[in-house]
Design a protein around this motif. Structure first.
Motif, PDB file in Angstrom:
ATOM      1  N   HIS A  94     -19.778  -7.082  59.142  1.00 14.29           N
ATOM      2  CA  HIS A  94     -18.771  -6.392  58.338  1.00 14.29           C
ATOM      3  C   HIS A  94     -17.536  -7.278  58.211  1.00 14.29           C
ATOM      4  CE1 HIS A  94     -15.534  -3.029  58.053  1.00 14.29           C
ATOM      5  NE2 HIS A  94     -15.937  -3.370  56.839  1.00 14.29           N
ATOM      6  N   PHE A  95     -17.005  -7.386  56.998  1.00 14.14           N
ATOM      7  CA  PHE A  95     -15.751  -8.096  56.773  1.00 14.14           C
ATOM      8  C   PHE A  95     -14.620  -7.066  56.775  1.00 14.14           C
ATOM      9  CE2 PHE A  95     -19.098 -10.610  54.862  1.00 14.14           C
ATOM     10  CZ  PHE A  95     -18.853 -11.870  55.392  1.00 14.14           C
ATOM     11  N   ARG A  96     -13.998  -6.903  57.931  1.00 19.30           N
ATOM     12  CA  ARG A  96     -12.954  -5.887  58.082  1.00 19.30           C
ATOM     13  C   ARG A  96     -11.605  -6.451  57.657  1.00 19.30           C
ATOM     14  NH1 ARG A  96      -9.237  -4.475  61.919  1.00 19.30           N
ATOM     15  NH2 ARG A  96     -10.028  -6.015  63.419  1.00 19.30           N
ATOM     16  N   VAL A  97     -10.987  -5.779  56.710  1.00 20.84           N
ATOM     17  CA  VAL A  97      -9.668  -6.196  56.228  1.00 20.84           C
ATOM     18  C   VAL A  97      -8.612  -5.431  57.034  1.00 20.84           C
ATOM     19  CG1 VAL A  97      -8.141  -6.377  54.232  1.00 20.84           C
ATOM     20  CG2 VAL A  97     -10.625  -6.624  53.933  1.00 20.84           C
ATOM     21  N   ALA A  98      -7.833  -6.161  57.797  1.00 22.69           N
ATOM     22  CA  ALA A  98      -6.864  -5.538  58.709  1.00 22.69           C
ATOM     23  C   ALA A  98      -5.796  -4.765  57.950  1.00 22.69           C
ATOM     24  CB  ALA A  98      -6.212  -6.619  59.576  1.00 22.69           C
ATOM     25  N   ARG A  99      -5.431  -3.598  58.524  1.00 20.83           N
ATOM     26  CA  ARG A  99      -4.343  -2.772  58.002  1.00 20.83           C
ATOM     27  C   ARG A  99      -4.551  -2.376  56.538  1.00 20.83           C
ATOM     28  NH1 ARG A  99      -2.058  -6.899  60.524  1.00 20.83           N
ATOM     29  NH2 ARG A  99      -1.272  -7.796  58.570  1.00 20.83           N
ATOM     30  N   THR A 126     -15.715 -13.201  48.976  1.00 18.74           N
ATOM     31  CA  THR A 126     -14.281 -13.267  48.702  1.00 18.74           C
ATOM     32  C   THR A 126     -13.920 -12.542  47.410  1.00 18.74           C
ATOM     33  OG1 THR A 126     -14.156 -15.405  49.849  1.00 18.74           O
ATOM     34  CG2 THR A 126     -12.342 -14.845  48.372  1.00 18.74           C
ATOM     35  N   SER A 127     -14.782 -12.656  46.402  1.00 21.78           N
ATOM     36  CA  SER A 127     -14.494 -12.015  45.117  1.00 21.78           C
ATOM     37  C   SER A 127     -14.626 -10.497  45.178  1.00 21.78           C
ATOM     38  CB  SER A 127     -15.439 -12.567  44.039  1.00 21.78           C
ATOM     39  OG  SER A 127     -16.774 -12.135  44.250  1.00 21.78           O
ATOM     40  N   LEU A 128     -15.446  -9.982  46.110  1.00 24.30           N
ATOM     41  CA  LEU A 128     -15.652  -8.540  46.207  1.00 24.30           C
ATOM     42  C   LEU A 128     -14.681  -7.844  47.158  1.00 24.30           C
ATOM     43  CD1 LEU A 128     -19.572  -8.420  46.329  1.00 24.30           C
ATOM     44  CD2 LEU A 128     -18.119  -7.659  44.442  1.00 24.30           C
ATOM     45  N   LEU A 129     -14.148  -8.583  48.113  1.00 26.20           N
ATOM     46  CA  LEU A 129     -13.329  -7.966  49.159  1.00 26.20           C
ATOM     47  C   LEU A 129     -12.096  -7.208  48.650  1.00 26.20           C
ATOM     48  CD1 LEU A 129     -13.393 -10.383  52.226  1.00 26.20           C
ATOM     49  CD2 LEU A 129     -14.016  -7.974  52.173  1.00 26.20           C
ATOM     50  N   PRO A 130     -11.402  -7.669  47.608  1.00 30.51           N
ATOM     51  CA  PRO A 130     -10.230  -6.891  47.168  1.00 30.51           C
ATOM     52  C   PRO A 130     -10.575  -5.489  46.686  1.00 30.51           C
ATOM     53  CG  PRO A 130     -10.153  -9.128  46.292  1.00 30.51           C
ATOM     54  CD  PRO A 130     -11.510  -8.945  46.886  1.00 30.51           C
ATOM     55  N   ASP A 131     -11.824  -5.261  46.278  1.00 31.59           N
ATOM     56  CA  ASP A 131     -12.192  -3.981  45.680  1.00 31.59           C
ATOM     57  C   ASP A 131     -13.264  -3.222  46.454  1.00 31.59           C
ATOM     58  OD1 ASP A 131     -10.659  -4.366  43.082  1.00 31.59           O
ATOM     59  OD2 ASP A 131     -11.965  -6.117  43.040  1.00 31.59           O
ATOM     60  N   CYS A 132     -13.816  -3.817  47.503  1.00 27.06           N
ATOM     61  CA  CYS A 132     -14.970  -3.205  48.174  1.00 27.06           C
ATOM     62  C   CYS A 132     -14.867  -3.362  49.688  1.00 27.06           C
ATOM     63  CB  CYS A 132     -16.276  -3.865  47.708  1.00 27.06           C
ATOM     64  SG  CYS A 132     -16.552  -3.897  45.934  1.00 27.06           S
ATOM     65  N   GLU A 133     -15.615  -2.496  50.381  1.00 25.39           N
ATOM     66  CA  GLU A 133     -15.871  -2.657  51.809  1.00 25.39           C
ATOM     67  C   GLU A 133     -17.181  -3.428  51.893  1.00 25.39           C
ATOM     68  OE1 GLU A 133     -13.842  -2.115  55.209  1.00 25.39           O
ATOM     69  OE2 GLU A 133     -13.314  -1.091  53.345  1.00 25.39           O
ATOM     70  N   VAL A 134     -17.131  -4.674  52.368  1.00 29.69           N
ATOM     71  CA  VAL A 134     -18.265  -5.592  52.222  1.00 29.69           C
ATOM     72  C   VAL A 134     -18.973  -5.825  53.562  1.00 29.69           C
ATOM     73  CG1 VAL A 134     -19.012  -7.872  51.453  1.00 29.69           C
ATOM     74  CG2 VAL A 134     -17.111  -6.730  50.288  1.00 29.69           C
ATOM     75  N   TYR A 135     -20.296  -5.729  53.513  1.00 26.80           N
ATOM     76  CA  TYR A 135     -21.175  -6.072  54.632  1.00 26.80           C
ATOM     77  C   TYR A 135     -22.164  -7.129  54.133  1.00 26.80           C
ATOM     78  CZ  TYR A 135     -19.525  -1.672  56.716  1.00 26.80           C
ATOM     79  OH  TYR A 135     -18.760  -0.665  57.223  1.00 26.80           O
ATOM     80  N   ILE A 136     -22.737  -7.904  55.074  1.00 27.34           N
ATOM     81  CA  ILE A 136     -23.709  -8.916  54.683  1.00 27.34           C
ATOM     82  C   ILE A 136     -24.742  -9.105  55.780  1.00 27.34           C
ATOM     83  CG2 ILE A 136     -22.554 -10.956  55.653  1.00 27.34           C
ATOM     84  CD1 ILE A 136     -23.208 -12.394  52.963  1.00 27.34           C
TER      85      ILE A 136
END
Length: 444
Positions: A94-99, A126-136
């Motif tokens: 999971h790419f967790r975006v802090a705060r 990187t392109s999806l992270l501003p708009d999505c909760e991303v897992y890989i």
């Protein structure tokens, strides 16, 4: 022992070239040679730097190095890479975006297991992270997995996908890039029959060989030309004594990389010659397009022999997915059982790895999905790499994918994400840039 000797011989060649590059760089950089302005020394030092770095990258797993995400208030949000499920052959990350509040769009990117690490999709993440909760799916290098962990073939891979999707829940939107596209389709079909409540909300397949016979490429021609016995004899080797997986039968990443480069040898040779001259002239840099691309391109991983051979035999030769005859653990997986999942396919018009027609075949296989929940997109002028990480992805395909996800989320208006119109918005361009074009031979 034969396989181990061959494996260690390849590693010896790689190590020797790295050492030769380091030696040339060190010798040509002696201060005494500054008294002789002959350009040979600068050229020798440049060749050494490029050679040492290139061969060293082949045994290093790249870091994700995801840049901070800019918030609406102007504050940067740090991205943390956190495993949420750990398995011997691959983790769910999971790419967790802090705060930052959890985003309503939950996306699972299924990375290919075809010789490169999942970090090949860094720019996609990187392109999806501003708009999505991303897992890989972060697959492990087979050379580092002890033999005691057992086998890993395409049935095991499919079961991993089933477990990952079930863990994330029914509000997940799955994006499968290239090699895993047919297996993601099978995993969705298993969930549709066994656990309908855990099905993903949407399934986006990008440049995958669902029906390899739909359009011939060098990849499909090679698979049809070689017998399984020839393939096993020529490319399967045993991991050498240097690694934890010593004795495991694998398709070595170094062998795979050789075939990648051979498919486009002239272009790759020109790219390296240009880089050496740039270094010699003092115009090269650590952050230029060449290093950004090749640091990832040259970082390769081994695949288990059973996964590689079963992929060739069952997906490419026997067409088990294309003909809806795929079997997992002795049980037929009926793709027609998928009824509640929206399906989208994306292809590149210039894709010479998974040519147009191979991926869109998934829509015909999903006989239980209503026509209004199916969508296809053919991107003009795009090659294989471009449809998931290049300019075509950022400007055209990504907005279409986000809109498709939104159309099938059925969220209340109060929390429904904003629309992302294709060809109208601008996505962040902060990923790996391909210096040799969207159609470069990254066979994923």
């Amino acid at each position: 022992m034969k396989g181990i000797v061959s494996y260690d011989a390849m590693e010896t060649i790689r190590n020797t070239n790295e050492w030769m590059g380091a030696s040339a760089r060190a010798i040509a950089s002696y201060p005494i040679f500054a008294l002789n302005p002959h350009p040979m020394f600068k050229l020798m030092s440049a060749w050494g730097r490029v050679t040492e770095r290139s061969f060293a990258r082949m045994v290093i797993k790249p870091d994700w190095e995801i840049p901070p995400i800019a918030g609406e208030s102007g504050q940067d949000h740090i991205v943390y890479v956190e495993p949420v499920m750990k398995r011997p052959f691959g983790d769910l990350v999971h790419f967790r975006v802090a705060r930052r509040e959890v985003q309503p769009r939950k996306v699972l990117l299924i990375a290919p297991m075809s010789g490169h690490y999942a970090t090949l999709m860094r720019s996609t993440v990187t392109s999806l992270l501003p708009d999505c909760e991303v897992y890989i799916t972060d697959w492990h290098n087979a050379r580092d997995i002890p033999v005691s962990e057992g086998k890993f073939d395409i049935e095991d891979y499919t079961q991993y996908l089933v477990d990952f999707i079930r863990h994330l829940g029914p509000d997940t939107n799955v994006i499968a890039v290239c090699q895993p596209a047919p297996l993601a389709l099978a995993a969705t079909a298993i969930l549709a029959e066994d656990d309908p409540a855990s099905q993903p909300r949407s399934l986006i397949l990008i440049g995958g060989p669902v029906d390899p016979d739909a359009a011939a490429t060098e990849v499909t021609d090679f698979g049809n030309r070689m017998t399984m016995g020839e393939l096993e004899h020529l490319v399967i080797q045993s991991v050498g004594f240097k690694y934890r997986g010593a004795g495991r039968m694998v398709y070595p990443g170094l062998a795979q990389l050789s075939s990648f480069i051979a498919m486009n040898a002239e272009t790759h040779a020109r790219a390296f010659i240009d880089k050496i001259w740039a270094e010699a002239r003092g115009t090269g840099s650590e952050g230029d397009k060449h290093y950004k691309f090749y640091d990832e391109y040259l970082a390769i991983m081994d695949m288990t022999a059973e996964f590689y051979l079963s992929t060739v035999r069952r997906i490419f030769k026997n067409l088990e997915i294309a003909q809806n005859r795929f079997v997992v653990n002795g049980r037929h997986v009926d793709i027609g059982k998928i009824t509640d999942v929206a399906i989208m396919t994306v292809e590149g018009a210039n894709d010479d790895i998974s040519a147009p027609g191979q991926c869109v075949a998934a829509l015909d296989l999903c006989t239980g999905v209503p026509a209004e929940r199916k969508k296809q997109h053919l991107e003009p002028g795009a090659g294989h790499y471009g449809i998931f990480a290049g300019k075509s992805w950022r400007l055209n395909i990504r907005p279409l994918v986000l809109d498709f996800i939104d159309e099938n989320m059925n969220l209340p208006n109060a929390i429904k994400p904003k629309k992302h119109r294709a060809r109208g918005g601008v996505a962040a361009d902060c990923g790996v840039t391909d210096p040799i074009g969207d159609s470069s031979k990254i066979a994923v």
